[in-house]
Design a protein around this motif. Structure first.
Motif, mmCIF file in Angstrom:
data_model
loop_
_atom_site.group_PDB
_atom_site.id
_atom_site.type_symbol
_atom_site.label_atom_id
_atom_site.label_comp_id
_atom_site.label_asym_id
_atom_site.label_seq_id
_atom_site.Cartn_x
_atom_site.Cartn_y
_atom_site.Cartn_z
ATOM 1 N N PRO A 63 40.558 143.485 92.894
ATOM 2 C CA PRO A 63 40.948 143.586 91.482
ATOM 3 C C PRO A 63 42.165 144.491 91.323
ATOM 4 C CG PRO A 63 38.580 143.828 91.723
ATOM 5 C CD PRO A 63 39.142 143.848 93.116
ATOM 6 N N PRO A 88 39.763 141.056 86.407
ATOM 7 C CA PRO A 88 40.526 140.814 87.632
ATOM 8 C C PRO A 88 41.815 141.620 87.727
ATOM 9 C CG PRO A 88 40.622 138.903 86.153
ATOM 10 C CD PRO A 88 39.587 139.842 85.607
ATOM 11 N N ARG A 111 40.111 134.979 88.820
ATOM 12 C CA ARG A 111 38.944 135.280 89.656
ATOM 13 C C ARG A 111 38.905 134.374 90.886
ATOM 14 N NH1 ARG A 111 34.091 137.551 86.767
ATOM 15 N NH2 ARG A 111 32.907 136.177 88.135
ATOM 16 N N ALA A 122 41.725 135.279 93.287
ATOM 17 C CA ALA A 122 41.429 136.520 94.012
ATOM 18 C C ALA A 122 40.497 136.244 95.188
ATOM 19 C CB ALA A 122 40.804 137.539 93.065
#
Length: 342
Positions: free
Chosen positions: A260, A335, A250, A253
């Protein structure tokens, strides 16, 4: 939530001279035992409701005095044990007092986040590969870690722990605007049997239980010339190791601007899984990763609940929504899931 739990702490605790002065005196004793001399005033650079860190300059570099609340009591003894088991992968403590939850650490250098290199996929690949190597190396000590007081969140125990949390109105802020949605609570209660099946599948898999950091990100790892040094074990448990992937995926990202299911996130997953290839081939590891990421938000909720139980009620309120918030994440795309329209 048990507001009468003993030994509650908060920022008021850490700033109280009645706590701080004896803690610093203990650190000075440990420094003397290791042949170091303080050369400046201690600086309290980190204060949270559940922890604090004080920088102490010495004639041989700075050291860090840390203390944690009751919900993270495992950190000092765990840090000492990791310093014995994997000294190349963690800062080795200069001293620890488990009863007072004090830990004295050498300066670890620069975190990945502070280095400015956290915007590269390759940096995250290296971080995750090294974190997996640490987990592989300490897996044989899972029972010892539990005996040291590291929370036991192995898959076979998770359904019961989650059921207990779902029964706790105070922890879930039931009936308040920030509390759990009643429909979500009923859905989670109704899916406990399914959770038990998922946990049985994880427990029956070829990957052993190990240390699960539960808050692994670029701010909790030092960059060293020969790899990484991991720290901040206040959220840690003994669990299925792949649950540790949720937070770094997470955070990566967000840092890398990835949606995602991005191929780059799959690269990070695969970098993490390579050290585990001694236990299973890639397809089996991918399947276990998928199961773990479905369960991981529930363990994050349990972790927040544990930590906040040790915090003064007046300082708990600003963070308590994290418990129902992570429970809500358990039904959201993970994710690695491709979200239509992204």
């Amino acid at each position: 939530m048990d507001t009468d739990a003993p030994d509650l702490t908060g920022a008021a605790t850490w700033r109280d001279p009645g706590w701080r002065e004896p803690a610093v005196a203990w650190a000075h004793e440990r420094l003397a035992a290791s042949g170091r001399t303080p050369v400046g005033r201690p600086e309290q650079v980190h204060v949270r409701a559940w922890s604090t860190a004080i920088r102490i300059p010495t004639d041989d570099g700075a050291v860090w005095l840390e203390s944690v609340g009751a919900g993270s009591a495992q950190e000092p003894p765990l840090a000492v044990a990791l310093g014995r088991w994997v000294p190349g992968r963690v800062p080795v403590p200069l001293g620890a007092d488990a009863g007072r939850r004090l830990l004295l650490l050498p300066d670890g250098g620069t975190t990945l986040r502070a280095s400015g290199r956290g915007g590269a996929v390759e940096a995250w690949e290296a971080l995750l590969a090294d974190s997996a190597r640490l987990q592989v190396e300490v897996a044989e000590h899972a029972g010892e870690m539990v005996a040291l007081g590291v929370p036991d969140a192995r898959p076979e125990r998770l359904p019961g722990l989650v059921a207990g949390l779902l029964a706790d109105d105070d922890a879930l802020l039931a009936g308040s605007p920030d509390g759990i949605d009643p429909a979500l609570r009923e859905r989670l209660r109704g899916s406990l049997a399914q959770l038990a099946e998922l946990c049985r599948a994880l427990a029956a898999g070829p990957v052993p239980a190990s240390l699960q950091h539960d808050d692994l990100h670029d701010g909790n790892v030092f960059v060293a010339g020969d790899g990484h040094r991991f720290f901040d074990w206040g959220d840690a448990s003994v669990s299925h190791p792949f649950l540790a992937l949720l937070v770094p995926l997470r955070v990566a990202a967000a840092a890398l601007g990835l949606p995602p299911g991005s191929p780059a996130l799959l690269r990070l997953r695969d970098a993490y899984l390579r050290p585990w290839r001694a236990f299973a081939e890639a397809p089996a590891l991918h399947e276990l990763t998928g199961l773990a990421l479905r369960i991981a938000p529930l363990e994050r909720a349990l972790t927040w609940h544990r930590i906040l139980r040790g915090v003064l009620p007046e300082e708990r309120a600003g963070w308590q929504a994290s418990v129902p918030g992570w429970l809500a994440e358990s039904g959201a795309p993970g994710p690695l899931d491709v979200v239509p329209g992204t």
